[in-house]
Design a protein around this motif. Structure first.
Motif, PDB file in Angstrom:
ATOM      1  N   GLN A 154       0.914  -1.239   0.113  1.00  0.00           N
ATOM      2  CA  GLN A 154      -0.017   0.079   0.183  1.00  0.00           C
ATOM      3  C   GLN A 154       0.999   1.359   0.118  1.00  0.00           C
ATOM      4  O   GLN A 154       0.400   2.423  -0.276  1.00  0.00           O
ATOM      5  CB  GLN A 154      -0.764  -0.044   1.117  1.00  0.00           C
ATOM      6  N   ALA A 155       2.393   1.156   0.365  1.00  0.00           N
ATOM      7  CA  ALA A 155       2.956   2.394   0.207  1.00  0.00           C
ATOM      8  C   ALA A 155       3.048   2.805  -1.172  1.00  0.00           C
ATOM      9  O   ALA A 155       3.175   3.803  -1.574  1.00  0.00           O
ATOM     10  CB  ALA A 155       4.375   2.122   0.873  1.00  0.00           C
ATOM     11  N   PHE A 156       3.139   1.654  -2.096  1.00  0.00           N
ATOM     12  CA  PHE A 156       3.277   2.209  -3.481  1.00  0.00           C
ATOM     13  C   PHE A 156       2.021   2.636  -4.261  1.00  0.00           C
ATOM     14  O   PHE A 156       2.336   3.510  -5.091  1.00  0.00           O
ATOM     15  CB  PHE A 156       4.066   1.050  -4.155  1.00  0.00           C
ATOM     16  N   SER A 157       1.034   2.045  -3.780  1.00  0.00           N
ATOM     17  CA  SER A 157      -0.309   2.322  -4.219  1.00  0.00           C
ATOM     18  C   SER A 157      -0.654   3.882  -3.812  1.00  0.00           C
ATOM     19  O   SER A 157      -1.097   4.643  -4.639  1.00  0.00           O
ATOM     20  CB  SER A 157      -1.414   1.550  -3.924  1.00  0.00           C
ATOM     21  N   GLY A 158      -0.354   4.035  -2.573  1.00  0.00           N
ATOM     22  CA  GLY A 158      -0.629   5.384  -1.892  1.00  0.00           C
ATOM     23  C   GLY A 158       0.168   6.512  -2.451  1.00  0.00           C
ATOM     24  O   GLY A 158      -0.247   7.500  -2.800  1.00  0.00           O
ATOM     25  N   ARG A 169       2.670   6.728   5.282  1.00  0.00           N
ATOM     26  CA  ARG A 169       1.417   7.492   5.832  1.00  0.00           C
ATOM     27  C   ARG A 169       1.466   8.516   6.739  1.00  0.00           C
ATOM     28  O   ARG A 169       0.971   9.606   6.651  1.00  0.00           O
ATOM     29  CB  ARG A 169       0.604   6.084   6.333  1.00  0.00           C
ATOM     30  N   LEU A 170       2.387   8.298   7.693  1.00  0.00           N
ATOM     31  CA  LEU A 170       2.551   9.255   8.574  1.00  0.00           C
ATOM     32  C   LEU A 170       3.111  10.666   7.995  1.00  0.00           C
ATOM     33  O   LEU A 170       2.736  11.643   8.253  1.00  0.00           O
ATOM     34  CB  LEU A 170       3.487   8.856   9.860  1.00  0.00           C
ATOM     35  N   LEU A 171       4.133  10.276   7.225  1.00  0.00           N
ATOM     36  CA  LEU A 171       4.818  11.520   6.379  1.00  0.00           C
ATOM     37  C   LEU A 171       3.509  12.375   5.751  1.00  0.00           C
ATOM     38  O   LEU A 171       3.515  13.504   5.765  1.00  0.00           O
ATOM     39  CB  LEU A 171       5.851  11.060   5.622  1.00  0.00           C
ATOM     40  N   THR A 172       2.788  11.549   4.921  1.00  0.00           N
ATOM     41  CA  THR A 172       1.648  12.060   4.072  1.00  0.00           C
ATOM     42  C   THR A 172       0.600  12.828   5.059  1.00  0.00           C
ATOM     43  O   THR A 172       0.337  14.027   4.621  1.00  0.00           O
ATOM     44  CB  THR A 172       0.896  11.077   3.315  1.00  0.00           C
ATOM     45  N   THR A 173       0.263  12.286   5.977  1.00  0.00           N
ATOM     46  CA  THR A 173      -0.569  12.640   7.102  1.00  0.00           C
ATOM     47  C   THR A 173      -0.124  14.169   7.685  1.00  0.00           C
ATOM     48  O   THR A 173      -1.033  15.198   7.761  1.00  0.00           O
ATOM     49  CB  THR A 173      -0.832  11.869   8.337  1.00  0.00           C
ATOM     50  N   GLN A 232     -12.386   7.351  -7.766  1.00  0.00           N
ATOM     51  CA  GLN A 232     -12.817   7.564  -6.519  1.00  0.00           C
ATOM     52  C   GLN A 232     -13.115   9.116  -6.444  1.00  0.00           C
ATOM     53  O   GLN A 232     -13.960   9.811  -5.801  1.00  0.00           O
ATOM     54  CB  GLN A 232     -12.321   7.159  -5.208  1.00  0.00           C
ATOM     55  N   LEU A 233     -12.074   9.968  -6.965  1.00  0.00           N
ATOM     56  CA  LEU A 233     -12.185  11.267  -7.007  1.00  0.00           C
ATOM     57  C   LEU A 233     -11.808  11.873  -5.665  1.00  0.00           C
ATOM     58  O   LEU A 233     -11.913  13.043  -5.714  1.00  0.00           O
ATOM     59  CB  LEU A 233     -13.488  11.810  -7.511  1.00  0.00           C
ATOM     60  N   ARG A 234     -11.400  11.140  -4.632  1.00  0.00           N
ATOM     61  CA  ARG A 234     -11.056  11.633  -3.503  1.00  0.00           C
ATOM     62  C   ARG A 234      -9.967  10.459  -2.858  1.00  0.00           C
ATOM     63  O   ARG A 234      -9.906   9.584  -2.985  1.00  0.00           O
ATOM     64  CB  ARG A 234     -12.152  11.975  -2.324  1.00  0.00           C
ATOM     65  N   ILE A 235      -9.113  11.163  -2.122  1.00  0.00           N
ATOM     66  CA  ILE A 235      -8.046  10.318  -1.310  1.00  0.00           C
ATOM     67  C   ILE A 235      -7.753  10.681  -0.172  1.00  0.00           C
ATOM     68  O   ILE A 235      -7.776  12.110   0.106  1.00  0.00           O
ATOM     69  CB  ILE A 235      -6.713  10.182  -2.338  1.00  0.00           C
ATOM     70  N   THR A 236      -7.641   9.990   0.970  1.00  0.00           N
ATOM     71  CA  THR A 236      -7.063  10.360   2.369  1.00  0.00           C
ATOM     72  C   THR A 236      -5.834   9.586   2.766  1.00  0.00           C
ATOM     73  O   THR A 236      -5.930   8.362   2.092  1.00  0.00           O
ATOM     74  CB  THR A 236      -8.081  10.310   3.378  1.00  0.00           C
ATOM     75  N   PRO A 237      -5.058   9.785   3.428  1.00  0.00           N
ATOM     76  CA  PRO A 237      -3.928   8.883   4.087  1.00  0.00           C
ATOM     77  C   PRO A 237      -4.538   7.586   4.427  1.00  0.00           C
ATOM     78  O   PRO A 237      -3.973   6.562   4.127  1.00  0.00           O
ATOM     79  CB  PRO A 237      -3.264   9.606   5.211  1.00  0.00           C
ATOM     80  N   TYR A 293      -3.261   4.609   2.218  1.00  0.00           N
ATOM     81  CA  TYR A 293      -2.258   3.487   2.800  1.00  0.00           C
ATOM     82  C   TYR A 293      -2.772   2.447   3.740  1.00  0.00           C
ATOM     83  O   TYR A 293      -1.812   2.133   4.749  1.00  0.00           O
ATOM     84  CB  TYR A 293      -1.043   4.305   3.789  1.00  0.00           C
ATOM     85  N   GLY A 294      -3.870   2.237   3.568  1.00  0.00           N
ATOM     86  CA  GLY A 294      -4.667   1.146   4.660  1.00  0.00           C
ATOM     87  C   GLY A 294      -4.201  -0.103   4.413  1.00  0.00           C
ATOM     88  O   GLY A 294      -3.918  -0.678   3.322  1.00  0.00           O
ATOM     89  N   PRO A 295      -3.918  -0.889   5.407  1.00  0.00           N
ATOM     90  CA  PRO A 295      -3.529  -2.368   5.278  1.00  0.00           C
ATOM     91  C   PRO A 295      -4.554  -3.299   4.641  1.00  0.00           C
ATOM     92  O   PRO A 295      -4.040  -4.438   4.150  1.00  0.00           O
ATOM     93  CB  PRO A 295      -3.408  -2.743   6.622  1.00  0.00           C
ATOM     94  N   GLN A 296      -5.823  -2.647   4.083  1.00  0.00           N
ATOM     95  CA  GLN A 296      -6.802  -3.654   3.573  1.00  0.00           C
ATOM     96  C   GLN A 296      -6.317  -3.868   2.173  1.00  0.00           C
ATOM     97  O   GLN A 296      -6.558  -5.008   1.539  1.00  0.00           O
ATOM     98  CB  GLN A 296      -8.105  -2.760   3.351  1.00  0.00           C
ATOM     99  N   TRP A 297      -5.256  -3.013   1.494  1.00  0.00           N
ATOM    100  CA  TRP A 297      -4.622  -3.445   0.211  1.00  0.00           C
ATOM    101  C   TRP A 297      -3.939  -4.665   0.112  1.00  0.00           C
ATOM    102  O   TRP A 297      -4.048  -5.475  -0.537  1.00  0.00           O
ATOM    103  CB  TRP A 297      -3.871  -2.173  -0.151  1.00  0.00           C
ATOM    104  N   ALA A 298      -2.907  -4.672   1.162  1.00  0.00           N
ATOM    105  CA  ALA A 298      -2.182  -5.818   1.299  1.00  0.00           C
ATOM    106  C   ALA A 298      -2.943  -7.098   1.521  1.00  0.00           C
ATOM    107  O   ALA A 298      -2.983  -8.380   1.115  1.00  0.00           O
ATOM    108  CB  ALA A 298      -1.121  -5.828   2.427  1.00  0.00           C
ATOM    109  N   THR A 299      -3.969  -7.072   2.647  1.00  0.00           N
ATOM    110  CA  THR A 299      -4.899  -7.990   2.938  1.00  0.00           C
ATOM    111  C   THR A 299      -5.616  -8.398   1.613  1.00  0.00           C
ATOM    112  O   THR A 299      -5.772  -9.797   1.484  1.00  0.00           O
ATOM    113  CB  THR A 299      -6.173  -7.532   3.958  1.00  0.00           C
ATOM    114  N   VAL A 300      -6.332  -7.717   0.935  1.00  0.00           N
ATOM    115  CA  VAL A 300      -6.875  -8.085  -0.353  1.00  0.00           C
ATOM    116  C   VAL A 300      -5.977  -8.841  -1.388  1.00  0.00           C
ATOM    117  O   VAL A 300      -6.431  -9.888  -1.943  1.00  0.00           O
ATOM    118  CB  VAL A 300      -7.787  -6.864  -0.917  1.00  0.00           C
ATOM    119  N   ALA A 301      -4.855  -8.243  -1.562  1.00  0.00           N
ATOM    120  CA  ALA A 301      -3.854  -9.257  -2.608  1.00  0.00           C
ATOM    121  C   ALA A 301      -3.545 -10.335  -1.872  1.00  0.00           C
ATOM    122  O   ALA A 301      -3.578 -11.215  -2.710  1.00  0.00           O
ATOM    123  CB  ALA A 301      -2.606  -8.205  -2.618  1.00  0.00           C
ATOM    124  N   ILE A 302      -3.090 -10.532  -0.579  1.00  0.00           N
ATOM    125  CA  ILE A 302      -2.900 -11.883  -0.120  1.00  0.00           C
ATOM    126  C   ILE A 302      -4.241 -12.966  -0.099  1.00  0.00           C
ATOM    127  O   ILE A 302      -3.867 -14.041  -0.516  1.00  0.00           O
ATOM    128  CB  ILE A 302      -2.523 -11.732   1.407  1.00  0.00           C
TER     129      ILE A 302
END
Length: 342
Positions: free
Chosen positions: A80-84, A143-147, A245-250, A254-263
């Motif tokens: 998710q670091a790279f997608s974000g 994620r923290l840096l972006t926040t 989606q036309l909108r993005i938040t940290p 960068y949510g862990p759901q991206w890795a969870t879905v891929a796995i």
């Protein structure tokens, strides 16, 4: 597709088959589906297009994770670091710098590529769970840096208001074309890679990296290239997903759901196979649509299902299909068919 090999000494000429009937049929169907995807703005509603775009992004992200874990032995839980970072770069280029948003999508891929180099340099000496935890830590740091980065509106997130200059139909055309290109790059590119001369090296590295290295395969370089390629492919999927989606938040980027879905997709469908990624993506997509309303119970069921597959069917659904019929959709093996003639 067959290839003839002349053997000296009067021995029969051997023929090597690298394509199958099922592979040709799958290729024709795939071309038809890509054409239907590009044509969706003329025959499908906005809700359907949004759902298909989401499915395409799942396929791309899962395939990139499959490439890392299934062939490189690099189990990451921080993709998710790279997608974000790619999605935020696209938003910054389009919203803050005035770049055409559809042009910003390929331009933003430089961000995950740059991030992947120091990340791999920092983590490549780690193995197994240590590498996985390391990738998660990197994702959390980003994620923290972006926040706390005011240029991208910090934790409040950004809206892609620049897209309002295009009609809904024009936006749909641009997004579906980008999705088709994304599938060609991630799925088609992986298939091309596995059928190339590097495919044998990747297969050998997947089966036994130590043995592959002893046979001259540069395992370290291949893993580095896979890591960078996986980062760029994941970033492309993230940029397209959040453009739709036309909108993005940290938290969403960068949510862990991206890795969870891929796995989940790769484990259910079948690790180390493109077919498994496609099957797993459809299973997850429809399960999420039909049972997502059950919340925590639904997530527990997905986790238990993944565990059962890992314990009793490590090859996933695709391995069970292979036991019934040998009809690969993406054939990568070279089979000696027969001899014939002098």
């Amino acid at each position: 597709m067959t290839m003839s090999i002349n053997i000296p000494g009067g021995l029969p000429r051997a023929r090597v088959r690298s394509q199958t009937v099922s592979g040709i049929v799958a290729m024709i169907i795939g071309i038809g589906l890509l054409a239907a995807l590009v044509a969706m703005p003329w025959w499908a509603g906005q809700g359907t297009i949004r759902s298909v775009v989401e499915l395409c992004c799942y396929i791309a992200i899962a395939q990139m994770w499959n490439l890392l874990a299934g062939y490189g032995g690099l189990v990451s839980v921080g993709q998710q670091a790279f997608s974000g970072v790619a999605a935020y770069m696209m938003f910054a280029l389009a919203q803050n710098m005035g770049v055409n948003p559809f042009v910003a999508v390929p331009l933003c891929l430089i961000a995950p590529a740059i991030l992947a180099v120091p990340t791999y340099a920092l983590l490549h000496r780690l193995d197994g769970p240590y590498f996985a935890i390391g990738t998660w830590v990197v994702a959390e740091v980003v994620r923290l840096l972006t926040t706390n980065f005011s240029y991208v509106n910090a934790g409040a997130g950004m809206s892609l208001r620049v897209m309002t200059q295009y009609s809904a139909h024009e936006r749909a055309i641009g997004v579906t074309i980008l999705c088709a290109l994304m599938l060609l790059v991630t799925v088609g590119g992986t298939y091309w890679l596995l059928r190339s001369r590097y495919g044998l090296a990747l297969t050998a590295m997947r089966d036994n990296p130590v043995s592959a290295a002893s046979q001259g395969v540069n395992v370290s370089r291949l893993r580095f290239l896979l890591f960078v390629a996986g980062a760029v492919g994941t970033g492309l999927a993230g940029a397209i997903y959040f453009m739709a989606q036309l909108r993005i938040t940290p938290d969403s980027a960068y949510g862990p759901q991206w890795a969870t879905v891929a796995i989940f997709i790769v484990m259910i469908g079948g690790i180390g196979s493109i077919e498994g990624v496609l099957i797993g993506s459809f299973i997850y997509f429809f399960a999420d649509r039909w049972f997502g309303e059950y919340g925590a119970t639904y997530l527990v069921v997905l986790g238990v299902l993944t565990l059962l597959v890992a314990l009793f069917a490590r090859g996933g659904v695709w391995s069970l299909v292979n036991k019934l019929v040998d009809a690969p959709w993406f054939p990568t093996r070279r089979v000696l068919v027969s001899g014939g003639g002098q």
